[in-house]
Design a protein around this motif. Structure first.
Motif, PDB file in Angstrom:
ATOM      1  N   SER A   5      10.562  -1.031  -9.566  1.00  0.00           N
ATOM      2  CA  SER A   5       9.630  -2.130  -9.753  1.00  0.00           C
ATOM      3  C   SER A   5       8.262  -1.556 -10.094  1.00  0.00           C
ATOM      4  CB  SER A   5       9.535  -2.964  -8.475  1.00  0.00           C
ATOM      5  OG  SER A   5       8.615  -4.010  -8.638  1.00  0.00           O
ATOM      6  N   LYS A   6       7.700  -2.002 -11.212  1.00  0.00           N
ATOM      7  CA  LYS A   6       6.393  -1.511 -11.625  1.00  0.00           C
ATOM      8  C   LYS A   6       5.635  -2.629 -12.318  1.00  0.00           C
ATOM      9  CE  LYS A   6       8.234   0.352 -15.959  1.00  0.00           C
ATOM     10  NZ  LYS A   6       8.450   1.553 -16.784  1.00  0.00           N
ATOM     11  N   GLY A   7       4.338  -2.460 -12.407  1.00  0.00           N
ATOM     12  CA  GLY A   7       3.520  -3.429 -13.126  1.00  0.00           C
ATOM     13  C   GLY A   7       3.399  -4.778 -12.452  1.00  0.00           C
ATOM     14  N   ASN A   8       3.624  -4.859 -11.152  1.00  0.00           N
ATOM     15  CA  ASN A   8       3.466  -6.128 -10.441  1.00  0.00           C
ATOM     16  C   ASN A   8       1.979  -6.486 -10.369  1.00  0.00           C
ATOM     17  OD1 ASN A   8       6.359  -6.475  -9.312  1.00  0.00           O
ATOM     18  ND2 ASN A   8       5.815  -4.382  -8.753  1.00  0.00           N
ATOM     19  N   HIS A   9       1.663  -7.745 -10.622  1.00  0.00           N
ATOM     20  CA  HIS A   9       0.270  -8.166 -10.690  1.00  0.00           C
ATOM     21  C   HIS A   9       0.056  -9.376  -9.795  1.00  0.00           C
ATOM     22  CE1 HIS A   9      -3.439  -8.906 -13.500  1.00  0.00           C
ATOM     23  NE2 HIS A   9      -3.768  -8.698 -12.248  1.00  0.00           N
ATOM     24  N   PHE A  10      -0.812  -9.207  -8.801  1.00  0.00           N
ATOM     25  CA  PHE A  10      -1.172 -10.300  -7.903  1.00  0.00           C
ATOM     26  C   PHE A  10      -2.608 -10.704  -8.218  1.00  0.00           C
ATOM     27  CE2 PHE A  10       2.031  -7.774  -5.878  1.00  0.00           C
ATOM     28  CZ  PHE A  10       2.849  -8.662  -5.201  1.00  0.00           C
ATOM     29  N   THR A  11      -2.832 -11.974  -8.502  1.00  0.00           N
ATOM     30  CA  THR A  11      -4.176 -12.429  -8.807  1.00  0.00           C
ATOM     31  C   THR A  11      -4.454 -13.748  -8.086  1.00  0.00           C
ATOM     32  OG1 THR A  11      -5.718 -12.983 -10.594  1.00  0.00           O
ATOM     33  CG2 THR A  11      -3.397 -13.538 -10.951  1.00  0.00           C
ATOM     34  N   TYR A  12      -5.599 -13.826  -7.433  1.00  0.00           N
ATOM     35  CA  TYR A  12      -5.986 -14.985  -6.633  1.00  0.00           C
ATOM     36  C   TYR A  12      -4.886 -15.371  -5.638  1.00  0.00           C
ATOM     37  CZ  TYR A  12     -10.038 -15.557  -9.634  1.00  0.00           C
ATOM     38  OH  TYR A  12     -11.220 -15.343 -10.307  1.00  0.00           O
ATOM     39  N   ALA A  13      -4.281 -14.359  -5.046  1.00  0.00           N
ATOM     40  CA  ALA A  13      -3.239 -14.599  -4.047  1.00  0.00           C
ATOM     41  C   ALA A  13      -3.844 -14.514  -2.646  1.00  0.00           C
ATOM     42  CB  ALA A  13      -2.115 -13.576  -4.185  1.00  0.00           C
ATOM     43  N   VAL A  14      -3.270 -15.274  -1.721  1.00  0.00           N
ATOM     44  CA  VAL A  14      -3.599 -15.155  -0.303  1.00  0.00           C
ATOM     45  C   VAL A  14      -2.295 -14.886   0.435  1.00  0.00           C
ATOM     46  CG1 VAL A  14      -4.518 -16.266   1.756  1.00  0.00           C
ATOM     47  CG2 VAL A  14      -5.585 -16.699  -0.469  1.00  0.00           C
ATOM     48  N   ILE A  15      -2.227 -13.724   1.065  1.00  0.00           N
ATOM     49  CA  ILE A  15      -1.037 -13.313   1.824  1.00  0.00           C
ATOM     50  C   ILE A  15      -1.476 -13.166   3.271  1.00  0.00           C
ATOM     51  CG2 ILE A  15       0.748 -11.551   2.085  1.00  0.00           C
ATOM     52  CD1 ILE A  15       0.232 -10.789  -0.873  1.00  0.00           C
ATOM     53  N   LYS A  16      -0.823 -13.880   4.193  1.00  0.00           N
ATOM     54  CA  LYS A  16      -1.324 -13.876   5.563  1.00  0.00           C
ATOM     55  C   LYS A  16      -0.208 -14.163   6.571  1.00  0.00           C
ATOM     56  CE  LYS A  16      -2.733 -18.768   5.441  1.00  0.00           C
ATOM     57  NZ  LYS A  16      -3.862 -19.714   5.651  1.00  0.00           N
ATOM     58  N   ALA A  33       2.407   0.608  -9.619  1.00  0.00           N
ATOM     59  CA  ALA A  33       3.360  -0.275  -8.962  1.00  0.00           C
ATOM     60  C   ALA A  33       2.801  -1.674  -8.791  1.00  0.00           C
ATOM     61  CB  ALA A  33       3.756   0.293  -7.602  1.00  0.00           C
ATOM     62  N   ALA A  34       1.482  -1.765  -8.478  1.00  0.00           N
ATOM     63  CA  ALA A  34       0.892  -3.076  -8.230  1.00  0.00           C
ATOM     64  C   ALA A  34      -0.591  -3.058  -8.566  1.00  0.00           C
ATOM     65  CB  ALA A  34       1.092  -3.492  -6.781  1.00  0.00           C
ATOM     66  N   ILE A  35      -1.042  -4.157  -9.184  1.00  0.00           N
ATOM     67  CA  ILE A  35      -2.455  -4.416  -9.398  1.00  0.00           C
ATOM     68  C   ILE A  35      -2.795  -5.689  -8.629  1.00  0.00           C
ATOM     69  CG2 ILE A  35      -4.238  -4.977 -11.082  1.00  0.00           C
ATOM     70  CD1 ILE A  35      -2.598  -3.450 -13.165  1.00  0.00           C
ATOM     71  N   LEU A  36      -3.857  -5.625  -7.837  1.00  0.00           N
ATOM     72  CA  LEU A  36      -4.293  -6.769  -7.056  1.00  0.00           C
ATOM     73  C   LEU A  36      -5.693  -7.156  -7.505  1.00  0.00           C
ATOM     74  CD1 LEU A  36      -2.272  -5.018  -5.189  1.00  0.00           C
ATOM     75  CD2 LEU A  36      -3.231  -6.311  -3.307  1.00  0.00           C
ATOM     76  N   ASP A  37      -5.859  -8.389  -7.952  1.00  0.00           N
ATOM     77  CA  ASP A  37      -7.161  -8.902  -8.368  1.00  0.00           C
ATOM     78  C   ASP A  37      -7.505 -10.135  -7.551  1.00  0.00           C
ATOM     79  OD1 ASP A  37      -7.396  -6.981 -10.394  1.00  0.00           O
ATOM     80  OD2 ASP A  37      -6.454  -8.279 -11.895  1.00  0.00           O
ATOM     81  N   ASN A  38      -8.723 -10.159  -6.991  1.00  0.00           N
ATOM     82  CA  ASN A  38      -9.213 -11.346  -6.271  1.00  0.00           C
ATOM     83  C   ASN A  38      -8.200 -11.845  -5.245  1.00  0.00           C
ATOM     84  OD1 ASN A  38     -11.693 -11.627  -7.899  1.00  0.00           O
ATOM     85  ND2 ASN A  38     -10.287 -12.147  -9.552  1.00  0.00           N
ATOM     86  N   THR A  39      -7.680 -10.926  -4.485  1.00  0.00           N
ATOM     87  CA  THR A  39      -6.593 -11.234  -3.548  1.00  0.00           C
ATOM     88  C   THR A  39      -7.022 -10.945  -2.113  1.00  0.00           C
ATOM     89  OG1 THR A  39      -4.787 -10.979  -5.134  1.00  0.00           O
ATOM     90  CG2 THR A  39      -4.281 -10.454  -2.845  1.00  0.00           C
ATOM     91  N   ILE A  40      -6.548 -11.765  -1.181  1.00  0.00           N
ATOM     92  CA  ILE A  40      -6.834 -11.608   0.241  1.00  0.00           C
ATOM     93  C   ILE A  40      -5.517 -11.378   0.980  1.00  0.00           C
ATOM     94  CG2 ILE A  40      -7.731 -12.736   2.315  1.00  0.00           C
ATOM     95  CD1 ILE A  40      -9.570 -14.377   0.486  1.00  0.00           C
ATOM     96  N   ILE A  41      -5.474 -10.322   1.778  1.00  0.00           N
ATOM     97  CA  ILE A  41      -4.327 -10.079   2.660  1.00  0.00           C
ATOM     98  C   ILE A  41      -4.891  -9.935   4.065  1.00  0.00           C
ATOM     99  CG2 ILE A  41      -2.291  -8.687   3.111  1.00  0.00           C
ATOM    100  CD1 ILE A  41      -2.413  -7.619   0.301  1.00  0.00           C
ATOM    101  N   LYS A  42      -4.455 -10.810   4.981  1.00  0.00           N
ATOM    102  CA  LYS A  42      -5.103 -10.862   6.292  1.00  0.00           C
ATOM    103  C   LYS A  42      -4.129 -11.340   7.370  1.00  0.00           C
ATOM    104  CE  LYS A  42      -6.813 -15.611   5.602  1.00  0.00           C
ATOM    105  NZ  LYS A  42      -8.012 -16.476   5.544  1.00  0.00           N
ATOM    106  N   ASN A  43      -4.575 -11.163   8.614  1.00  0.00           N
ATOM    107  CA  ASN A  43      -3.862 -11.676   9.789  1.00  0.00           C
ATOM    108  C   ASN A  43      -2.445 -11.121   9.892  1.00  0.00           C
ATOM    109  OD1 ASN A  43      -6.193 -13.181   9.966  1.00  0.00           O
ATOM    110  ND2 ASN A  43      -5.224 -15.168   9.632  1.00  0.00           N
ATOM    111  N   CYS A  44      -2.309  -9.814   9.717  1.00  0.00           N
ATOM    112  CA  CYS A  44      -0.989  -9.184   9.811  1.00  0.00           C
ATOM    113  C   CYS A  44      -0.860  -8.468  11.156  1.00  0.00           C
ATOM    114  CB  CYS A  44      -0.794  -8.184   8.668  1.00  0.00           C
ATOM    115  SG  CYS A  44      -0.837  -8.964   7.035  1.00  0.00           S
TER     116      CYS A  44
END
Length: 232
Positions: A5-16, A33-44
């Motif tokens: 898996s390559k080139g995965n793109h997360f944009t304006y995502a909220v993962i919590k 493998a992954a590009i993250l733009d304007n993304t929030i990952i929290k409460n893990c």
């Protein structure tokens, strides 16, 4: 058959509200493998971003409020974080006291696994522990443990030397960024924050989308850009 898996793109995502927010493993380490733009990952309960020998790029992202790490970079790899906020004020509650730093990096498994590059530009790495950066290298020469904090506000132990000019460039050390409301996961900046107007515009210009912050506000809004994902 083996798939990569390559080139995965997360944009304006909220993962919590998970155990691990996002886990990224790369078999060959040559592809992003992954590009993250304007993304929030929290409460893990454990870790927001968990990588093993991967290649990840993140822009205008927030990694926050985790029981262990905001980002754990295991087994080397290649990483670039621009205008990202790593903030850990995990509410202990019945879970016990957090012992692990917001950011952890290492470069080994069965043998040395090179950390080719871990670049943090115009970032904030902070929390309520005395040390929020863990550096764990099996290669004492440093040739396989390459990292750089560039115009970044960090909370780091006084026992950790930050005198290496190729690793620590124009950092702000152990000065409170004055987040708006850590109890409610709000990591915008008060006007008196040490992160305000202390970024480097040349870092902002690396990626066009960084001309605005995670909320779409123009950057810079002053003589220089602010550190972290939010522009005051």
């Amino acid at each position: 058959m083996l798939f990569r898996s390559k080139g995965n793109h997360f944009t304006y995502a909220v993962i919590k509200n998970g155990f691990v927010g996002l886990q990224s493993d790369t078999l060959d380490g040559t592809n992003v493998a992954a590009i993250l733009d304007n993304t929030i990952i929290k409460n893990c309960a454990s870790t927001a971003l968990y990588c093993q020998g991967s290649k990840v790029q993140a822009n205008n992202c927030v990694f926050a409020n985790c029981g262990e790490y905001c980002a754990a970079l295991y087994f080397g790899g290649n990483y670039r974080f621009l205008h990202c906020t790593f903030a850990n004020y995990w509410n202990q509650g019945t879970s016990g006291t957090r012992q692990t730093p917001a950011l952890y990096m290492q470069n080994y498994y069965d043998v040395v696994r090179p950390l080719d590059s871990a670049y943090f530009g115009n970032c904030i790495i902070y929390g309520d522990l005395d040390n929020e950066i863990g550096l764990d290298s099996a290669d004492q020469s440093g040739n396989n443990f390459r990292f750089k904090f560039d115009h970044t506000l960090i909370r780091i132990s006084d026992q950790t030397s930050t005198s290496n000019g190729s690793q620590f460039i124009s950092i702000i050390k152990n000065s409170d960024p004055y987040f708006s409301d850590t109890d409610n996961n709000i990591y915008e900046l008060y006007s008196g924050s040490y992160a305000v107007d202390n970024g480097d515009i040349s870092i902002t210009n690396i990626v066009p989308l960084l001309s605005t912050d995670i909320k779409g506000a123009a950057r810079p809004n002053g003589p220089k850009p602010d550190m972290g994902a939010y522009e005051r």
